[in-house]
Design an enzyme around this catalytic site. Structure first.
Site, PDB file in Angstrom:
ATOM      1  N   SER A 227       0.790  -1.237   0.000  1.00 23.22           N
ATOM      2  CA  SER A 227       0.000   0.000   0.000  1.00 23.22           C
ATOM      3  C   SER A 227       0.819   1.283   0.000  1.00 23.22           C
ATOM      4  CB  SER A 227      -0.947   0.018   1.213  1.00 23.22           C
ATOM      5  OG  SER A 227      -2.048  -0.823   0.986  1.00 23.22           O
TER       6      SER A 227
ATOM      7  N   LYS B 243       0.017   3.840  -2.605  1.00 23.23           N
ATOM      8  CA  LYS B 243      -0.965   4.921  -2.491  1.00 23.23           C
ATOM      9  C   LYS B 243      -0.313   6.297  -2.377  1.00 23.23           C
ATOM     10  CE  LYS B 243      -4.635   2.036  -0.486  1.00 23.23           C
ATOM     11  NZ  LYS B 243      -3.987   0.812  -0.005  1.00 23.23           N
TER      12      LYS B 243
ATOM     13  N   SER C 205      -5.525   3.654   4.830  1.00 19.26           N
ATOM     14  CA  SER C 205      -5.028   2.893   3.682  1.00 19.26           C
ATOM     15  C   SER C 205      -6.158   2.218   2.922  1.00 19.26           C
ATOM     16  CB  SER C 205      -4.005   1.840   4.130  1.00 19.26           C
ATOM     17  OG  SER C 205      -3.279   1.336   3.039  1.00 19.26           O
TER      18      SER C 205
END
Length: 391
Positions: free
Chosen positions: A60, A63, A115
């Site tokens: 993640s 992102k 997240s």
């Protein structure tokens, strides 16, 4: 043979000398990560590296790119309805459901704090029209940033064998992202109250990044985890005018490793005040004043980690200023650039007062004559209109 050996040893010791960091001793601690890097954010100087160019999944922390592209869009606070298919995604979530109305800014919070995979996908479809188009935008930006060992396949970071980056590339991406004030404000937030839903209502999101609570000076940035990628962490911290960025990929001890690397980094880099002599003396032109120029001086202080001989000063001042000007008035700013990028700024203020100049007798007579001619022309027009109306 003896000459060859001597030449080899000489070359070896030369290379060894170049391998020693000029700023201090090398990091002596261990790092559990498969790959890691520590850089100084202003210059990008590498302070520590371990397998920094190895291609690995980054989960993640993906992102960071998705949020950056999102925050670069117009109308960040305009509500829209999320795509119902986009938010049907596994993994972490900001809590979006079908029919929810949300803003792009809220989706950036949803990506960087809890997240949310749903937030990343919703933003991708809104911005790109399709997830595939948004991914193309991600890869295009990676190319522009020189991230030659990065390839995106998803906006969220869910695993795909063709979705990868390196510790070095992620540090370079973060260095660029932190220059966006919205990104910095969001990734450094421990929690945030947002409004979204159907209709939108207030709710709180909490940041999953423990560095913000546990490390003094931490300002972000993003956590990540998948079974394939392991624990991934991209962090930034700022102390005494120094900003460091640390990336650890596949690290079972990421919190502690990052803290240790930051502790080391802050002993290697220090900031210093930029002297007034770098900007030099400056004056601005004044119109309508008792004098034609006004001296200006620096207001406040500015610091940098860059060597002074690598900085250039760029002034932002108007072509001229109208009197009166009071000593202490802010009239502009000076930016200090390193390799074409602004690394520090200072305001410029007037260091003296310039009074407004009283008009001379000749100027008063000219003004009086001009004003009289205007009145005469106006009276003539009124007289003409009146006579036209009578006819």
């Amino acid at each position: 043979m003896k000459k060859r050996l001597t030449g080899f040893l000489t070359a070896f010791f030369i290379l060894l000398c170049f391998a020693v960091p000029v700023s201090g001793q090398e990091y002596a601690g261990g790092v559990s990560a498969k790959a890691a890097i520590l850089i100084e954010a202003t210059t990008g100087r590498v302070l520590y590296a371990k397998n920094a160019d190895s291609r690995l999944p980054m989960a993640s922390t993906t992102k960071i790119m998705s949020a950056l592209l999102t925050l670069e869009q117009p109308n960040l606070d305009e509500y829209f309805t999320v795509d119902p298919d986009a938010i049907r995604v596994e993994g972490s979530s900001m809590g979006l459901v079908e029919g929810d109305q949300v803003t792009l800014r809220a989706l950036a919070y949803g990506m960087l704090l809890p997240s949310g995979n749903d937030a990343a996908n919703a933003a991708a479809v809104k911005i790109g029209g399709t997830t595939e188009n948004f991914i193309a935008m991600m890869n295009k930006r990676a190319e522009l940033l020189g991230l030659s060992n990065t390839h995106f396949v998803t906006p969220s970071g869910l695993h795909d064998d063709a979705h990868y980056s390196t510790a070095k590339d992620m540090a370079m991406l973060t260095r660029a992202a932190l220059k966006n004030p919205d990104f910095l404000a969001i990734c450094s937030s421990k929690n945030a109250q947002l409004e979204f839903g159907n209709p939108p209502f207030k709710r709180w999101l909490k940041n999953s990044n423990k560095m913000l609570q546990n490390y003094e000076g931490a300002i972000g940035v993003k956590t990540g985890f998948t079974d394939e990628a392991g624990r991934c962490l991209v962090s930034a911290a700022r102390r005494n005018g120094v900003t460091l960025i640390c990336v650890t990929l596949s690290d079972p001890n990421d919190w502690q490793d990052t803290a240790n690397l930051f502790d080391y980094g802050f002993t290697q880099v220090s900031s210093h005040e930029i002297p007034a002599s770098l900007a030099g003396e400056k004056t601005v032109k004044v119109t309508g004043g008792t004098q034609q120029e006004c001296k200006v001086e620096l207001y406040g202080a500015a610091t940098t980690v860059v060597d002074l001989d690598q900085l250039t000063a760029e002034f932002h001042l108007d072509r001229f200023y109208y009197a009166p000007i009071q000593a202490g008035d802010i009239v502009g700013r000076v930016d200090y650039l390193y390799e074409g990028e602004v690394v520090a700024s200072q305001q410029l203020m007037a260091s003296e007062t310039v009074e407004q100049k009283a008009p001379s007798e000749e100027e008063e007579n000219m003004f009086s004559a001009f004003f009289s001619s205007i009145i005469g022309a106006f009276e003539a027009i009124v007289s003409f209109l009146q006579s036209f109306g009578q006819n």
